[in-house]
Design an enzyme around this catalytic site. Structure first.
Site, mmCIF file in Angstrom:
data_model
loop_
_atom_site.group_PDB
_atom_site.id
_atom_site.type_symbol
_atom_site.label_atom_id
_atom_site.label_comp_id
_atom_site.label_asym_id
_atom_site.label_seq_id
_atom_site.Cartn_x
_atom_site.Cartn_y
_atom_site.Cartn_z
ATOM 1 N N HIS A 135 190.857 4.467 -13.739
ATOM 2 C CA HIS A 135 191.502 3.481 -12.873
ATOM 3 C C HIS A 135 190.779 2.141 -13.050
ATOM 4 C CE1 HIS A 135 193.230 6.686 -9.893
ATOM 5 N NE2 HIS A 135 193.627 6.850 -11.137
ATOM 6 N N GLU A 178 189.363 0.209 -10.925
ATOM 7 C CA GLU A 178 188.130 0.056 -10.148
ATOM 8 C C GLU A 178 187.019 0.997 -10.609
ATOM 9 O OE1 GLU A 178 191.089 1.017 -9.085
ATOM 10 O OE2 GLU A 178 191.769 -0.056 -7.302
#
Ligand code: ZN
Length: 155
Positions: free
Chosen positions: A53, A55
């Site tokens: 992802h 993040e």
């Protein structure tokens, strides 16, 4: 904070780039002392890694490349509310502040699913609680999420 929109604009731009690169529309930017120190976009398909992802990928790479593992003086900007996994990564890296655009509930509405207040749920139940600001450039982020997820399923 006055620069929140500026840094979020970059995160949203990265979410668009992620789609151009064959991935899902999520982008993240890490800021310290008013400057971008790292940025990343979702790479789940091009890296064949469902955990890549925007993040979590950013935190892994930044910590690995710099040797910095305590991010209490850093702010992470994410185009969309981070999932449970990414919020967990923010706890383990002691992130100081998180700013996001669209919420998980916004995203799940597009997907026809039930969303969750991921950040609140994780941080409330963890020993480390980043400061959270939500809804920055929400409409801009939602526009890109809607364009993608109205045509594509979630990986
Ligand atoms: Zn995530």
């Amino acid at each position: 904070m006055e620069n929140d929109a500026l840094f979020m604009k970059e995160a949203v731009r990265l979410s668009e780039l992620a789609v151009a690169h064959g991935n899902e529309p999520f982008g993240a930017v890490l800021v310290k002392d008013g400057e971008v120190v790292y940025s990343n976009e979702n790479q789940i398909y091009t890296c064949t890694d469902p955990t890549f992802h925007a993040e979590a990928g950013l935190l892994r790479r930044f910590c690995g490349e710099t040797g910095v593992t305590d991010l209490r003086s850093y702010t992470l900007y994410s185009s969309c509310e981070p999932c449970f996994m990414c919020c967990g990564a923010m706890v383990w890296t002691k992130l100081g502040r998180l700013v996001y655009g669209a919420s998980d509930i916004d995203l799940c509405k597009i997907l026809g699913e039930t969303g969750a207040e991921c950040c609140r749920l994780v941080f409330e139940n963890s020993g480390w609680k980043p400061e959270v600001t939500s809804g920055i450039l929400r409409e801009e982020s939602l526009k890109i999420l809607t364009a993608y997820f109205s045509k594509n399923g979630k990986g």
